[in-house]
Each structure stands twice: as structure tokens, then as C-alpha cells.
Write a protein that holds these residues in place. Structure first.
Motif, mmCIF file in Angstrom:
data_model
loop_
_atom_site.group_PDB
_atom_site.id
_atom_site.type_symbol
_atom_site.label_atom_id
_atom_site.label_comp_id
_atom_site.label_asym_id
_atom_site.label_seq_id
_atom_site.Cartn_x
_atom_site.Cartn_y
_atom_site.Cartn_z
ATOM 1 N N ILE A 387 80.520 107.037 57.027
ATOM 2 C CA ILE A 387 80.379 106.463 54.978
ATOM 3 C C ILE A 387 80.712 107.865 54.502
ATOM 4 C CG2 ILE A 387 78.890 106.120 52.955
ATOM 5 C CD1 ILE A 387 78.598 103.195 54.805
ATOM 6 N N ALA A 393 81.687 104.354 50.498
ATOM 7 C CA ALA A 393 80.886 103.867 50.282
ATOM 8 C C ALA A 393 80.179 102.386 49.393
ATOM 9 C CB ALA A 393 79.832 105.030 49.339
ATOM 10 N N GLN A 394 81.116 102.596 47.895
ATOM 11 C CA GLN A 394 81.491 101.720 47.303
ATOM 12 C C GLN A 394 82.273 100.079 47.721
ATOM 13 O OE1 GLN A 394 80.302 101.156 44.236
ATOM 14 N NE2 GLN A 394 80.244 102.720 43.586
ATOM 15 N N LEU A 410 75.845 107.933 59.227
ATOM 16 C CA LEU A 410 75.838 109.281 57.985
ATOM 17 C C LEU A 410 75.033 110.889 58.501
ATOM 18 C CD1 LEU A 410 74.214 107.610 54.615
ATOM 19 C CD2 LEU A 410 76.838 108.855 55.165
ATOM 20 N N LEU A 422 73.529 108.438 49.859
ATOM 21 C CA LEU A 422 74.456 107.747 49.511
ATOM 22 C C LEU A 422 74.519 107.299 47.794
ATOM 23 C CD1 LEU A 422 73.126 104.447 51.575
ATOM 24 C CD2 LEU A 422 75.088 105.635 51.613
ATOM 25 N N LEU A 425 77.547 110.047 47.049
ATOM 26 C CA LEU A 425 78.152 109.287 46.836
ATOM 27 C C LEU A 425 79.078 108.366 45.847
ATOM 28 C CD1 LEU A 425 77.839 108.558 51.268
ATOM 29 C CD2 LEU A 425 80.108 110.349 50.051
ATOM 30 N N LEU A 427 76.632 105.444 44.119
ATOM 31 C CA LEU A 427 75.915 104.807 44.203
ATOM 32 C C LEU A 427 75.131 104.676 43.627
ATOM 33 C CD1 LEU A 427 76.398 103.183 48.021
ATOM 34 C CD2 LEU A 427 77.568 102.910 46.728
#
Length: 650
Positions: A387, A393-394, A410, A422, A425, A427
Motif C-alpha cells: 500500500i 489505501a482507500q 507497509l 495509514l 495515506l 485514511l
């Protein structure tokens, strides 16, 4: 005892007298082992021991080129000496083996001169040979003198399914092709993951990354190195005329009847181009039971693989075995009842019965676009190679929320740092808390060579080993020595250390509330996670690796991990080593920093020196009335600590 260890001991170098080195050890291996064990550069070692032989340190860079006329090259190479100065009566040579009695006599007889030795390291002499006695095609020919004639066909270029043979005529007309093949074959034979071809000021060097550590394989004159680089660029379909722009390419070769994918990267340097080759072995993936995974973390990983939705992340730096672990996990979950699809860059292993998609940005196949397509393919398990962007990520979160198990990698330093990554990124915390099922952080540590590992105890430790034992709170059981089978490194093969965090309702609540990394780490430990440090020290206790290796892999993070947010310190006191080992085992993974003492006087000395301990653990027979045990755990609800207190103070 080898003469080099005796000389180092006479020079007063601390720890030299504890080195066990057979007298028959080769000169190159002896210098490598002694310098590594003592923590000295070879040049510094030479400077310290030269006076023990009444010798000067050779200044090779000031050598008179005309001195080489006084000594035939064949004899110089035989004795590994380098002529420095010569006149009608005297020949001064650099040697790394002053204990060789035959050397002076033979050189004196052959040259008719009195011979005077000066000390130099083997690497210094070898580099001088390359720059002094030959270069270009002549050097290549010298390197290839002992190479099997069949090397011409040892490496075959494979284009799709049709192999293209490197013809014998081509090899005969271009020695550089044979040399490039030699480098590739040696790298594969030694288990290298990467090949580095690096230019220097006067010479270039070829190094292999083996078991995660760089090893020098050979030196080349710059003229020869440039030709090898051009040959590899041809294999990777790169522009050999362009030497000022970084380039990336790939090719597939067959070496000794096995196929390997090569990822080729070049960058311009001040001297010439540097080239790095990643060697990928697209063979069948191993099963989890074949990975030598720590038992405790293996059980937790299998528990995570039993879930049928959410995200499982395996994290660690480049080269820490993340993809290998996930491939092994896929071999367990992939059955005829499960549809497994992967998106990878590159596809490192070929797995039967699994749909594997290769990322090809030039054709519009990215991680994100492939993931979107996969969701329309009715998958049960999705493996995302990495990712690496917000879009991927989404989509991974969407897949996890719609009943899919997503396995991904990761790059973070430890398990709970995945949450922050995360978040970076894009989220949101509630989505992470709702979909993250667990995180496994891992490293690879080298295993001591079974053929030369030496057993040690507290009474036979070197000064460096004593420092590490105090630093980690554990006395090592083996020492890495070095032999031919492990290329004088003392290690052969690697094994994983890991920490496995399983999401609990408490952890999910902390993540959703935006808890700090320290808070999440403490909660994960309280829920049963053993830290990387605890996993690593178990390997040391079992005699599988050394504290030197743990320090190399974990570095300065070793204390940081165990003392998250100022975790309490425990002093374990007893003269019985087995009892102290049991105490360590009970406290490791709880977040407590453990120190040991063998007697109550030693414990009192630590306390008098101002070393603070929240907990002093000893059996009543040892404890007496000297220092009462203080049972004040930071959290009374932590079962591991409460259990340890009951067992240890009873």
C-alpha cells in the motif's frame, strides 16, 4: 593459536586473547575475522600489530613503480607481496603475512637482494595488484584463468518462453561476456539477493548482499568494470550509450537450469555508472512451517489468517522478508474453496491456483486500477504487494469493509506505527479501527554458522560481549567465529524475529480516538504482543544468533522498544542462571526493562549508584532482609506481570 591473534594480544588489544583461530586459517580470512571480532578496521589493526614484528606500516601509495621490475609478477602473486622500493642490494615489499618464514628466503633467492618486509592488509595489496600489474582486458583474462570453459553456457538469457543461448563464439570474442556470466553465477551460487557493481577512484568493486549484509566479491579495474556494466545493460535492454541518466530494466536468465528474474538499476556517479541487480527467484513459495518463525508469533499469525474480512498488514524495512511471509500465508489460506488474487510489483513467486497480476504502469496497470478490477472478480482473499498511495489505501479499506480479507505490506519500524502510516495515506481513524485486524512487524537476523559457532558463558565473554550483555540484560550463549563454509562471517542463513499485534476492542477504541504510538504500543503489549526485542533475545538464548547481530538489526531502537514511554525497570537477583533465565522469560514482552544481578551485594551497589528500579525480584532465600521486593506494576490488570510476581517472589 594463529600468529595474528597472538600479535593482537601482545599489542594489548582488548579481547584479542579470547579469539580462537586455528593456525591453518588463511591470511585473508584471519585478517577479516580478527578485525571484525575486535571491532577494528584492518588498517587500524595493522597499525597496532606492526611494532610487534619490528616492522613499519607500508605506504603503498608511495611505492616506486620501477620496483616491480625487480620481482616477477608470478612470484609476487604467489606470495601476495607488493614491491615498494628496490636498489642493487635491497628489496622492500609489503606483506600481510610476516610470519611466513619461506617468504623472505624465497624472495631473496629469486631477486639476489636482501628483503625487508613492511606490513599491509590483504585488501591493500590486492587493490595495488589491480591498479599496478594489469588492467582492462588483461585483468579480465587474469580473473577468468581458472574459470570453467562451460561458463559460456552457464547463464542463458530467457525472452518470454524461448531461451537465447550465449554462443561460444561470442564468448571467445568478448571475455567481458564470460566475466559478467561469472558474476551472475557466483551471486546465485552464494545466495545473493542483490549484486552491486560500484566504481571507485582507481578500481571498482563487485559486492553481493548475502543474508542481508554486503560482502566484497571481487575488485575490477575501471576499464573492466565499465564493460561489465555495459554487458548487463544490454541484457536489461537499456541504452548503453546513455551514461548520465538513471535507467531501470529487467531480464530473465537461466543459470544452472534454474530461472531467475533480474531487476537492473543504474545511476551515474562521478567516476562511472553504478549498477545494482536484484535477483528474484520465481520458485514455489515456502509454507509457514518452513520459515523458522518464532512459535509464539506463528500462533498469532495463524489466528489472524483465520479471519475472513479486514486488513492484515506485514510491516518492516526493505529486505525484511515481508513478501516471503505473506506468500507462505497464502499457501495456507489458498484452497479450492477460496478465490485468491494478488497485485504485485514484481511477482516474486509463482503460486499455482492463484491469480497473480503484475503491475505495469506503462500499460495503465497500477495497484489502484488492478484492485478496482479485482473487486469485480468475486475474490475472497486479496494480496496487495504494497500500500503505497492514498488511492490504493482507500480501495483496500473498501474491500475489507465488503467482506474481503486483504493482506498487504507497509514500510514501518514496528507494528503499531502502521496506524500512523495509514493515517498519513489519508485514511481516517474510525476506518482504520474498523478494518485493521492485526499487524505483524518483522526483521531477519543471521543465524550463527553451525560449523564454527563457539559456545560461551559469562566467564569467557570479550569486553564487547560484556557491554552487549549489560545493554540487553542477557548473557549470550554462542559466539560467531567464521570458517570457509560461511565465508568467514560466522553466520549462515537467516531467520525471522517478529512482533504480532492482534486487534482487541480496547486497541480499536484507542485507534478510533487517535491514541499516540506509545499508548497503542503499551495496549498491544498488555494484550499479549511480544516486542521485536523480546523475540530477538529468545533467539540469542536458544543459541541461534548473537547479541552483535541483534544490535546490528535493531540498532538504537533496542532500548526504545522495551522502554516505551519510560516503562518500569525490573532488577532480577539470583546466583542461579537458570532461575534468572526463567525470570527473563516471564517478563519479556511485558514492556519492562530487565536488568540482572547475581548477588544482593551487587543489587545494593546498583541501588546505591542511583539506578532506579520499580521492581526488585528475588527468591526469599536470596533476598533475606537486604532489599524488600516492591510489587508495583504500572497496571494491576496486566496478567503477565501479575503472574510473574506471584511465581518469582514465592
Amino acid at each position: 593459536m594463529h600468529w595474528l591473534t597472538r600479535a593482537a594480544a601482545r599489542a594489548g588489544i582488548q579481547g584479542a586473547d579470547a579469539i580462537t583461530l586455528p593456525p591453518e586459517t588463511s591470511i585473508v580470512d584471519a585478517w577479516e575475522i580478527v578485525s571484525r571480532t575486535l571491532g577494528l578496521a584492518q588498517q587500524d589493526l595493522a597499525l597496532r600489530i606492526a611494532p610487534m614484528f619490528g616492522m613499519e606500516l607500508a605506504e603503498v601509495e608511495d611505492a616506486d613503480p620501477m620496483a616491480r621490475l625487480a620481482l616477477p609478477e608470478q612470484m609476487a602473486r604467489r606470495f601476495q607481496v607488493l614491491p615498494l622500493r628496490a636498489d642493487d642490494r635491497l628489496l622492500v615489499v609489503a606483506s600481510s603475512d610476516p610470519a611466513n618464514l619461506e617468504l623472505e628466503q624465497s624472495l631473496s633467492f629469486a631477486t639476489g637482494r636482501r628483503v625487508q618486509l613492511q606490513l599491509a592488509t590483504p585488501a591493500t595489496i590486492e587493490e595495488a595488484f589491480l591498479t599496478g600489474y594489469g588492467e582492462g582486458e588483461r585483468a579480465i583474462d587474469g580473473l577468468l584463468e581458472k574459470v570453467d570453459e562451460e561458463l559460456a553456457e552457464a547463464v542463458r538469457v530467457v525472452d518470454e518462453d524461448e531461451p537465447e543461448m550465449v554462443g561460444a563464439q561470442e564468448v571467445e570474442s568478448a571475455p567481458v561476456v564470460k566475466l559478467a556470466n561469472l558474476i551472475l553465477r557466483d551471486a546465485v551460487a552464494q545466495g545473493a539477493s542483490d549484486i552491486h557493481i560500484e566504481p571507485g577512484h582507481k578500481v571498482g568493486v563487485v559486492r553481493f548482499r548475502i543474508d542481508g549484509v554486503m560482502r566484497r566479491h571481487m575488485q575490477l579495474p575501471l576499464a573492466a568494470l565499465a564493460r561489465v556494466v555495459s554487458r548487463i545493460k544490454v541484457l536489461g535492454r537499456l541504452d548503453i550509450a546513455n551514461r548520465v541518466v538513471p535507467q531501470d530494466g529487467r531480464t530473465r536468465v537461466a543459470i544452472e537450469r534454474r530461472t531467475y528474474d533480474l531487476r537492473i538499476s543504474t545511476v551515474p556517479t562521478r567516476e562511472a555508472e553504478k549498477l545494482v541487480i536484484r535477483v528474484l527467484r520465481p520458485e514455489s513459495a515456502k509454507e509457514l512451517r518452513q520459515l523458522s518463525y518464532p512459535t509464539r508469533e506463528m500462533q498469532r499469525l495463524r489466528q489472524l489468517l483465520g479471519t475472513r474480512d479486514g486488513i492484515l498488514v506485514v510491516t518492516g524495512p526493505t529486505g525484511s522478508g515481508k513478501t516471503t511471509t505473506l506468500y507462505a500465508a497464502l499457501t495456507e489460506v489458498a484452497t479450492e474453496e477460496i478465490n485468491v488474487t494478488t497485485v504485485e510489483d514484481p511477482v516474486e513467486y509463482e503460486l499455482p491456483g492463484i491469480t497473480q497480476i503484475q503491475v505495469e504502469p506503462r500499460r495503465g496497470v497500477t495497484f489502484a486500477s488492478a484492485l478496482r478490477a479485482i473487486l469485480r472478480q468475486d475474490p475472497d482473499v486479496i494480496f496487495v504487494g504494497e500500500i503505497r498511495d492514498p488511492e490504493t489505501a482507500q480501495i483496500a479499506v473498501q474491500a475489507a469493509m465488503t467482506g474481503h480479507l486483504v493482506l498487504a505490506t507497509l514500510h514501518t519500524n514496528d507494528a503499531m506505527s502502521v496506524v500512523a502510516r495509514l493515517t498519513d495515506l489519508g485514511l481516517d481513524a474510525p476506518s482504520i479501527a474498523a478494518t485493521l485486524r492485526g499487524v505483524v512487524a518483522q526483521r531477519l537476523v543471521r543465524r550463527v554458522c553451525p560449523d564454527c559457532a563457539q559456545r560461551v558463558d559469562a566467564a569467557t565473554l570479550t569486553a564487547e560481549e560484556e557491554r552487549l550483555a549489560d545493554y540487553f540484560g542477557l548473557v549470550p550463549t554462542v559466539r560467531a567465529i567464521g570458517c570457509r563454509k560461511c565465508a568467514s562471517t560466522g553466520y549462515r542463513g537467516r531467520m525471522p524475529i517478529a512482533e504480532a499485534a492482534i486487534m482487541t476492542s480496547q486497541l480499536a477504541e484507542l485507534i478510533a480516538a487517535g491514541g499516540s504510538a506509545g499508548t497503542l504500543q503499551r495496549a498491544a503489549i498488555a494484550a499479549g504482543m511480544r516486542t521485536l526485542r523480546g523475540s530477538a533475545l529468545e533467539r540469542v538464548r536458544l543459541g541461534e544468533t548473537t547479541l552483535h547481530e541483534i544490535e546490528r538489526v535493531l540498532g538504537e531502537r533496542a532500548d526504545e522498544i522495551v522502554s516505551v514511554a519510560g516503562a518500569p525497570r525490573v532488577l532480577v537477583v539470583d546466583d542461579d542462571a537458570d532461575w534468572r533465565a526463567s525470570a527473563r522469560l516471564l517478563f519479556e514482552g511485558t514492556g519492562y526493562a530487565i536488568r540482572e544481578e547475581t548477588s544482593m551485594p551487587g543489587a545494593r551497589a546498583r541501588l546505591a549508584a542511583g539506578e532506579g528500579f520499580e521492581l526488585v525480584v528475588a527468591r526469599p532465600a536470596v533476598l533475606g532482609d537486604a532489599v524488600p521486593p516492591t510489587a508495583r506494576p504500572a497496571d494491576e490488570n496486566e496478567p503477565a506481570i501479575a503472574s510473574a510476581l506471584r511465581l518469582l517472589s514465592g
